[in-house]
Every structure is written in structure tokens, then in C-alpha cells.
Design a protein around this motif. Structure first.
Motif: not given
Length: 430
Positions: A151-154, A319-322, A327-332, A384-391
């Protein structure tokens, strides 16, 4: 790196809690009474037993490097137990091809006497606003309850595996590496573990830096490990004399059969030979029928190192939640495996990451710019974007679950670009 201790408490959360006659404030770790009350409330919140004085004293030193916040009844004197706790610090997070600063969150508790009053919301949203104000682009945590943080975006971005091995069935079917194995006494084990992990954590996405208290407790040289007397350690030294891996474990009796279970607390290896040698030590140990190890990467090669892979039970869990804030900083920041050019619309109820973005990836690097398109190629929320972030989580799977609005082709292109060479992992709790 940002010092989280220098970031003041979030005024919006302070105001919200003040309306309930609650005080939201930083805990003074120079005050034994204030720090002890925080630690004892934290132990109560996680249903632990009352900590002994030596454990509290050691933990008091450990939390001095963190930003510790308590929620108290209004005008409670110093030394009163808080009714809620949280702490945080900024740590390097390994992402594909790089490291970024992450706002690590821990010790989230709310007293059973103060549930359903919005305190957890104030704590979590307060941490996210603090992190964003400090310019930290992502937050992370490990969760004892999996239903709270979405609910907080993690989102769970680093799945891991618990491996349970029937050693007699699995057997062993791999060559012996050229190096050697050595037992390590506990004091040396702590420093060895810290040194090896600090190299290993840079090799695979999802890992964060460890800390002295973590290694001291794990190896049984500092208070707080109920199995301290049973802790043993083995290290792998390669043919050049360099330490390349370390294994921390305990042995537990299996009732009535005069055999044992080996419980691996941490296996840290920086070369394939080290990993093979340490797994071989565990699975071929005399009088050991079962080996268990949690927080292993989901692509751990162990099933391919044994004679019968059906002797290796693999249970994958979160296990690890992000939680992405910028958006720009992490994706770049990270690298990618394939080109990509698409518009993403990110929904974020708290506003940090909301917007439509043009993501262009070429030669392994991304450029992210705001976009005003009315027809984005993909729509997803920040979790969802956070889940995808690390591949480590599949876009195609998230699309099938209704978490990603995109065509099957677009989901496949995202997977091609985002997928890491090795599955991300997080080998510790925090």
C-alpha cells in the motif's frame, strides 16, 4: 553518501500523530534510557523475548549509526517505551552494472495496544518523504509480513530460494576445486565473513552492505545469538592463497537417529570454485543427513552439482522489497541487456514517482525524460516498476497478473532489456 541521522522527522507525520496526542520524534542514542526503551519496544514488537542487558548494550552501539524514530504518548518522559518504532540508514544497493544509494528501513513495529490508528502509515510515509527530501532515489526493506508494504508502493523485487537437501539422496557429482578448505575460529570468522561479503555483494544485484553487528551476531562473537556455542565456520582458499568464500553454519541433532542437520546461516562466495567447494563440504559432511540454506539466489547451481537433483528441494519466496522514489535516477543508474524505446505511465498514490516517461535504452544505458504522450506503451503502478527494477521479476508474468498494462510484445521487450545476467539476491535480513 547521505547521513540519514541528519534528516529531521517528517512534519506531516508529526502533525498527523500529534492529533492523537502522540509524539513522533528521533530517539537520542546518546541517552541510555531512550535507546534502551527503543530496543526493548522493538523486541516486543517482533514477539522476541525480553533481551538481556548485554544484548541491549551491544544493540545500543549498533543503532547509533541509524536514524531511530519512536512514537510516544504525549509528554512521556525519556525512558518510556515507545508505542511504535522504525529506523533507517542509507546504504549502497547493487544494481546491474552499478551501485545506488538506498534508504534502508528496519525495526517497523506498532504496539498491540495502538493498532488501527494509522501509526504504521505515518511511519512508512514519513520515511519515504524523508528519503525523497534527502535525494535518495529508492527505499528498501525486508518484510516479516508480506501484506503491509504494497500500500506504500513497495514490491518484492528480490525473490530468493530456501534449499533443503537430503544429502543421502542428492549425493555429489562435481569435481574438487584446486584450492583448500580451512576451519576458521570465531573471531577470524567475523572479519573473514565481512571481507568476503563486501566483495560478493558487488557481483550480483539486490545485495546491500553488511555491518559489524550483523556479522558479530551471526558468528556468535557478540551477544544475541542463541546458538552461539554451535556456530562453526569454514573458508575456501584458492590455489593462489586468496580467501574466496566462507560458510557459517550450525549442526542440530536429528532425534533418535544419531545424525545431524546442517543449518547454513550464510554462504558467501566470490568465485564458482569457492561456491562448489563450500557446497561440497556441506553435502559430504560426515553424519549429516539434511542441509538447509535460506536466502540463496534462485539460480543457485546446487541442483546441477549433485548426482540426483530430486534430493534438492527448492522453495522460492519473497525477500528484498523495493520502492522507487525517483524514476529517472534509478532507471538511468543501471545497465541493460537489450535496446528499448517506449513510453511508461507510472501511477503513484503518494506522488513521488507519478508521471509519464520516455525510456530509451541504447548500448546498455538508459535515458529517461518526461513525456506528454496520451498513449503510453505501458501503464503500471510504482510497486510494479519497483518489482521489475532489478530484473528478477518477469514483466510477462506481471502482465498476466494484471499488474502491467501492455501488449505481450512490449512485456517481452521489457524482459529482454531488464533481465539481469544473474538472478538478484539478498543474502541477509535487515
Amino acid at each position: 553518501m547521505t547521513d540519514a541521522r541528519q534528516i529531521p522527522v517528517d512534519p506531516a507525520s508529526a502533525e498527523r500523530l500529534a492529533g492523537q496526542n502522540l509524539t513522533y520524534r528521533l530517539v537520542d542514542t546518546e541517552s541510555d534510557a531512550d535507546a534502551d526503551a527503543f530496543l526493548r519496544a522493538d523486541a516486543r514488537g517482533f514477539l522476541d523475548g525480553e533481551p538481556e542487558a548485554d544484548v541491549v548494550a551491544a544493540d545500543r552501539e549498533g543503532i547509533k549509526d541509524r536514524r531511530n524514530i519512536g512514537v510516544f504518548e504525549a509528554e512521556a518522559p525519556v525512558g518510556t517505551w515507545p508505542v511504535a518504532t522504525i529506523n533507517s540508514w542509507v546504504t549502497p544497493l547493487t544494481v546491474p552494472g552499478a551501485e545506488i544509494d538506498m534508504w534502508a528501513i528496519s525495526s517497523v513495529t506498532v504496539s498491540g495496544t495502538h493498532r488501527r490508528r494509522g501509526i504504521a502509515r505515518a511511519l512508512l510515509e514519513g520515511e519515504l518523504r524523508a528519503a525523497a527530501s534527502a535525494g535518495v532515489p529508492i527505499a528498501g526493506l525486508t518484510a516479516s509480513e508480506a501484506t503491509i508494504y504494497g500500500r506504500y508502493g513497495f514490491a518484492p523485487a528480490v525473490p530468493v530460494a530456501k534449499l533443503t537437501v537430503d544429502t543421502r539422496r542428492a549425493g555429489w557429482n562435481s569435481p574438487t576445486p584446486a584450492g583448500r578448505l580451512e576451519y576458521v575460529d570465531k573471531d577470524a570468522l567475523k572479519t573473514t565473513l565481512a571481507a568476503v561479503h563486501d566483495v560478493e555483494r558487488t557481483q550480483r544485484a539486490g545485495q546491500i552492505a553488511g555491518w559489524e553487528r550483523r556479522w558479530g551476531r551471526m558468528t556468535g562473537v557478540e551477544p544475541g545469538n542463541s546458538s552461539a556455542a554451535k556456530v562453526r565456520g569454514v573458508r575456501y582458499v584458492d590455489e593462489n592463497g586468496d580467501v574466496r568464500g566462507v560458510l557459517v553454519y550450525t549442526l542440530e541433532d536429528i532425534p533418535a537417529v544419531f545424525r545431524s542437520e546442517m543449518r547454513i546461516a550464510l554462504l558467501s562466495a566470490v568465485t564458482p570454485d569457492a561456491l562448489t567447494a563450500l557446497w561440497g563440504f556441506a553435502l559430504q559432511h560426515d553424519l549429516v543427513d539434511t542441509v538447509t540454506a535460506d536466502l540463496r539466489p534462485i539460480d543457485d547451481p546446487l541442483p546441477w552439482l549433485v548426482r540426483d537433483p530430486r534430493g534438492v528441494e527448492v522453495c522460492v519466496h519473497d525477500h528484498g522489497w523495493l520502492r522507487i522514489l525517483d524514476v529517472a535516477a534509478v532507471l538511468e543508474a543501471r545497465t541493460y541487456r537489450a535496446p528499448l524505446d517506449l513510453a511508461l505511465r507510472v501511477d503513484d498514490g503518494l506522488g513521488f514517482a507519478a508521471g509519464t516517461w520516455r525510456l530509451t535504452i541504447a548500448d546498455g544505458r538508459a535515458v529517461v525524460r518526461p513525456s506528454d504522450t496520451a498513449a503510453p506503451d505501458a501503464v503500471l503502478d510504482v510497486a510494479t516498476l519497483s518489482a521489475l527494477y532489478l530484473g528478477g521479476v518477469s514483466a510477462a508474468q506481471l502482465r498476466s497478473a494484471g499488474r502491467l498494462q501492455a501488449s505481450a510484445e512490449v512485456a517481452g521487450l521489457i524482459d529482454d532489456a531488464f533481465r539481469a545476467v544473474q538472478a538478484p539476491v539478498l543474502g541477509i535480513w535487515y
